[in-house]
Design a protein around this motif. Structure first.
Motif, PDB file in Angstrom:
ATOM      1  N   VAL A   1       4.853   1.535   0.587  1.00 42.45           N
ATOM      2  CA  VAL A   1       5.715   2.084  -0.459  1.00 42.45           C
ATOM      3  C   VAL A   1       5.343   3.547  -0.706  1.00 42.45           C
ATOM      4  O   VAL A   1       4.294   4.007  -0.253  1.00 42.45           O
ATOM      5  N   ASP A   2       6.181   4.242  -1.442  1.00 46.41           N
ATOM      6  CA  ASP A   2       5.939   5.661  -1.688  1.00 46.41           C
ATOM      7  C   ASP A   2       4.971   5.923  -2.836  1.00 46.41           C
ATOM      8  O   ASP A   2       4.185   6.864  -2.780  1.00 46.41           O
ATOM      9  N   THR A   3       5.051   5.107  -3.898  1.00 46.93           N
ATOM     10  CA  THR A   3       4.281   5.415  -5.102  1.00 46.93           C
ATOM     11  C   THR A   3       3.492   4.214  -5.606  1.00 46.93           C
ATOM     12  O   THR A   3       3.772   3.068  -5.245  1.00 46.93           O
ATOM     13  N   MET A   4       2.544   4.500  -6.493  1.00 45.27           N
ATOM     14  CA  MET A   4       1.777   3.438  -7.141  1.00 45.27           C
ATOM     15  C   MET A   4       2.681   2.609  -8.048  1.00 45.27           C
ATOM     16  O   MET A   4       2.480   1.399  -8.194  1.00 45.27           O
ATOM     17  N   HIS A   5       3.679   3.219  -8.649  1.00 42.85           N
ATOM     18  CA  HIS A   5       4.613   2.473  -9.492  1.00 42.85           C
ATOM     19  C   HIS A   5       5.375   1.436  -8.658  1.00 42.85           C
ATOM     20  O   HIS A   5       5.552   0.288  -9.083  1.00 42.85           O
ATOM     21  N   GLN A   6       5.812   1.832  -7.478  1.00 42.92           N
ATOM     22  CA  GLN A   6       6.501   0.894  -6.591  1.00 42.92           C
ATOM     23  C   GLN A   6       5.552  -0.217  -6.146  1.00 42.92           C
ATOM     24  O   GLN A   6       5.959  -1.372  -6.024  1.00 42.92           O
ATOM     25  N   ARG A   7       4.304   0.125  -5.930  1.00 43.42           N
ATOM     26  CA  ARG A   7       3.309  -0.868  -5.536  1.00 43.42           C
ATOM     27  C   ARG A   7       3.164  -1.934  -6.620  1.00 43.42           C
ATOM     28  O   ARG A   7       3.209  -3.128  -6.345  1.00 43.42           O
ATOM     29  N   LYS A   8       3.006  -1.503  -7.867  1.00 43.00           N
ATOM     30  CA  LYS A   8       2.818  -2.458  -8.961  1.00 43.00           C
ATOM     31  C   LYS A   8       4.083  -3.280  -9.198  1.00 43.00           C
ATOM     32  O   LYS A   8       3.993  -4.468  -9.510  1.00 43.00           O
ATOM     33  N   GLN A   9       5.252  -2.681  -9.022  1.00 45.48           N
ATOM     34  CA  GLN A   9       6.489  -3.447  -9.148  1.00 45.48           C
ATOM     35  C   GLN A   9       6.555  -4.511  -8.056  1.00 45.48           C
ATOM     36  O   GLN A   9       6.962  -5.650  -8.311  1.00 45.48           O
ATOM     37  N   ALA A  10       6.145  -4.160  -6.843  1.00 46.52           N
ATOM     38  CA  ALA A  10       6.140  -5.137  -5.743  1.00 46.52           C
ATOM     39  C   ALA A  10       5.170  -6.283  -6.028  1.00 46.52           C
ATOM     40  O   ALA A  10       5.469  -7.442  -5.736  1.00 46.52           O
ATOM     41  N   PHE A  11       4.001  -5.968  -6.606  1.00 44.92           N
ATOM     42  CA  PHE A  11       3.065  -7.033  -6.986  1.00 44.92           C
ATOM     43  C   PHE A  11       3.765  -8.031  -7.902  1.00 44.92           C
ATOM     44  O   PHE A  11       3.635  -9.245  -7.747  1.00 44.92           O
ATOM     45  N   THR A  12       4.492  -7.508  -8.880  1.00 40.88           N
ATOM     46  CA  THR A  12       5.175  -8.364  -9.854  1.00 40.88           C
ATOM     47  C   THR A  12       6.306  -9.142  -9.184  1.00 40.88           C
ATOM     48  O   THR A  12       6.461 -10.343  -9.420  1.00 40.88           O
TER      49      THR A  12
ATOM     50  N   ILE B   1       0.831  -1.198   0.000  1.00 39.69           N
ATOM     51  CA  ILE B   1       0.000   0.000   0.000  1.00 39.69           C
ATOM     52  C   ILE B   1       0.871   1.256   0.000  1.00 39.69           C
ATOM     53  O   ILE B   1       1.897   1.301   0.680  1.00 39.69           O
ATOM     54  N   PRO B   2       0.490   2.264  -0.775  1.00 40.26           N
ATOM     55  CA  PRO B   2       1.231   3.531  -0.739  1.00 40.26           C
ATOM     56  C   PRO B   2       0.994   4.275   0.575  1.00 40.26           C
ATOM     57  O   PRO B   2      -0.083   4.179   1.177  1.00 40.26           O
ATOM     58  N   THR B   3       1.978   5.025   0.988  1.00 39.79           N
ATOM     59  CA  THR B   3       1.917   5.789   2.232  1.00 39.79           C
ATOM     60  C   THR B   3       0.657   6.653   2.315  1.00 39.79           C
ATOM     61  O   THR B   3       0.024   6.728   3.366  1.00 39.79           O
ATOM     62  N   ALA B   4       0.280   7.286   1.214  1.00 38.24           N
ATOM     63  CA  ALA B   4      -0.886   8.175   1.212  1.00 38.24           C
ATOM     64  C   ALA B   4      -2.153   7.444   1.620  1.00 38.24           C
ATOM     65  O   ALA B   4      -3.028   8.019   2.279  1.00 38.24           O
ATOM     66  N   LEU B   5      -2.276   6.185   1.248  1.00 33.92           N
ATOM     67  CA  LEU B   5      -3.485   5.436   1.608  1.00 33.92           C
ATOM     68  C   LEU B   5      -3.434   4.915   3.034  1.00 33.92           C
ATOM     69  O   LEU B   5      -4.471   4.735   3.670  1.00 33.92           O
TER      70      LEU B   5
ATOM     71  N   GLY C   1      -2.245   6.694   5.416  1.00 31.72           N
ATOM     72  CA  GLY C   1      -2.661   7.890   6.139  1.00 31.72           C
ATOM     73  C   GLY C   1      -4.156   8.095   6.119  1.00 31.72           C
ATOM     74  O   GLY C   1      -4.728   8.688   7.032  1.00 31.72           O
ATOM     75  N   ALA C   2      -4.826   7.594   5.095  1.00 31.27           N
ATOM     76  CA  ALA C   2      -6.283   7.708   5.003  1.00 31.27           C
ATOM     77  C   ALA C   2      -6.967   6.608   5.818  1.00 31.27           C
ATOM     78  O   ALA C   2      -8.183   6.473   5.780  1.00 31.27           O
ATOM     79  N   GLU C   3      -6.170   5.830   6.545  1.00 37.49           N
ATOM     80  CA  GLU C   3      -6.655   4.777   7.437  1.00 37.49           C
ATOM     81  C   GLU C   3      -7.428   3.682   6.718  1.00 37.49           C
ATOM     82  O   GLU C   3      -8.389   3.141   7.253  1.00 37.49           O
ATOM     83  N   VAL C   4      -6.969   3.321   5.526  1.00 37.38           N
ATOM     84  CA  VAL C   4      -7.618   2.208   4.831  1.00 37.38           C
ATOM     85  C   VAL C   4      -6.758   0.950   4.840  1.00 37.38           C
ATOM     86  O   VAL C   4      -7.172  -0.083   4.322  1.00 37.38           O
ATOM     87  N   ALA C   5      -5.561   1.014   5.412  1.00 36.99           N
ATOM     88  CA  ALA C   5      -4.678  -0.151   5.447  1.00 36.99           C
ATOM     89  C   ALA C   5      -5.256  -1.230   6.354  1.00 36.99           C
ATOM     90  O   ALA C   5      -5.800  -0.949   7.421  1.00 36.99           O
ATOM     91  N   HIS C   6      -5.139  -2.463   5.923  1.00 36.14           N
ATOM     92  CA  HIS C   6      -5.570  -3.629   6.706  1.00 36.14           C
ATOM     93  C   HIS C   6      -4.457  -3.944   7.698  1.00 36.14           C
ATOM     94  O   HIS C   6      -3.325  -4.188   7.300  1.00 36.14           O
ATOM     95  N   LYS C   7      -4.762  -3.930   8.975  1.00 32.63           N
ATOM     96  CA  LYS C   7      -3.738  -4.104  10.011  1.00 32.63           C
ATOM     97  C   LYS C   7      -3.521  -5.563  10.422  1.00 32.63           C
ATOM     98  O   LYS C   7      -2.619  -5.844  11.199  1.00 32.63           O
ATOM     99  N   GLY C   8      -4.324  -6.501   9.905  1.00 34.57           N
ATOM    100  CA  GLY C   8      -4.221  -7.885  10.358  1.00 34.57           C
ATOM    101  C   GLY C   8      -3.570  -8.828   9.372  1.00 34.57           C
ATOM    102  O   GLY C   8      -3.829 -10.035   9.405  1.00 34.57           O
ATOM    103  N   LEU C   9      -2.724  -8.326   8.494  1.00 39.30           N
ATOM    104  CA  LEU C   9      -2.131  -9.141   7.436  1.00 39.30           C
ATOM    105  C   LEU C   9      -0.876  -9.878   7.899  1.00 39.30           C
ATOM    106  O   LEU C   9      -0.278  -9.532   8.911  1.00 39.30           O
ATOM    107  N   THR C  10      -0.463 -10.854   7.117  1.00 40.82           N
ATOM    108  CA  THR C  10       0.797 -11.545   7.358  1.00 40.82           C
ATOM    109  C   THR C  10       1.944 -10.552   7.257  1.00 40.82           C
ATOM    110  O   THR C  10       2.846 -10.537   8.099  1.00 40.82           O
ATOM    111  N   GLU C  11       1.911  -9.732   6.203  1.00 32.91           N
ATOM    112  CA  GLU C  11       2.898  -8.662   6.005  1.00 32.91           C
ATOM    113  C   GLU C  11       2.191  -7.481   5.362  1.00 32.91           C
ATOM    114  O   GLU C  11       1.288  -7.676   4.544  1.00 32.91           O
ATOM    115  N   LEU C  12       2.623  -6.284   5.704  1.00 41.07           N
ATOM    116  CA  LEU C  12       2.138  -5.077   5.049  1.00 41.07           C
ATOM    117  C   LEU C  12       3.350  -4.262   4.624  1.00 41.07           C
ATOM    118  O   LEU C  12       4.125  -3.799   5.464  1.00 41.07           O
ATOM    119  N   HIS C  13       3.536  -4.120   3.313  1.00 39.74           N
ATOM    120  CA  HIS C  13       4.632  -3.324   2.767  1.00 39.74           C
ATOM    121  C   HIS C  13       4.081  -1.940   2.439  1.00 39.74           C
ATOM    122  O   HIS C  13       3.102  -1.818   1.706  1.00 39.74           O
TER     123      HIS C  13
END
Length: 193
Positions: free
Chosen positions: A84-95, A64-68, A70-82
């Protein structure tokens, strides 16, 4: 396939078929021993996929990007939560973290992720299967559009099978497991382009 990136919406449509299907996707992946990599949100279909997988004891990695966050939409009960700064980094991490991609219903962000996964496969930036689960006919028009791209000539014949489509998850996963990468553009001669 040890992990699959699941692309889906953060919205909750009025028709419960979408949330129910998303929850079932997460549960089914976990039951098969396949980890989920997804957008890290707790809302909408994203949250339903994560919760379905977690309820079945599965691994769930959110990106999840940092901006999201901050909007309190991150799921706090995951195995891992990465985070990242940008949507591009997010999509690269997915890959980087997944062995393939499954797209279930979603909106513009989901489409962005799907198109990039298809484009990168076509170019040769990855050789992973790209699946589309056509829940309740949601993607009928998109499937027709992809066929139209092929008919017109914007999608080369060798790349027409990059998008793997099915109406049920079991069929989709079987097709994805059997996927044979196509010849990417970076390995084609100019005469083939």
């Amino acid at each position: 396939m040890n992990r699959l990136a699941v692309y889906c919406g953060s919205a909750t449509p009025a028709d419960p078929v979408y949330i129910d299907s998303a929850r079932a996707v997460g549960h089914a992946l976990a039951t098969r021993g396949i980890g989920v990599v997804y957008g890290g949100g707790r809302l909408g279909l994203m949250g339903a996929v994560a919760n379905g997988a977690l309820a079945a004891g599965g691994e769930v990695i959110g990106v999840i990007p940092t901006a999201l966050v901050g909007a309190e939409v991150a799921h706090k009960g995951l195995t891992e939560l990465h985070v990242v700064d940008t949507m591009h980094q997010r999509k690269q991490a997915f890959t980087d973290l997944s062995d393939g991609f499954v797209t279930i219903p979603g909106g513009t962000g989901t489409m962005d992720e799907l198109w990039e996964a298809m484009s990168w496969a076509q170019l040769g930036y990855h050789a992973k299967p790209v699946g589309l689960l056509n829940t309740a006919g949601y993607y009928d028009h998109l499937i027709a559009f992809v066929a139209k791209m092929g008919e017109v000539g914007f999608l080369r014949p060798v790349h027409r099978d990059i998008l793997i489509v099915a109406d049920t998850l079991d069929v989709l996963l079987d097709r994805m497991a059997a996927y044979q990468p196509t010849v990417p553009i970076i390995r084609m001669s100019s005469a083939d382009l």
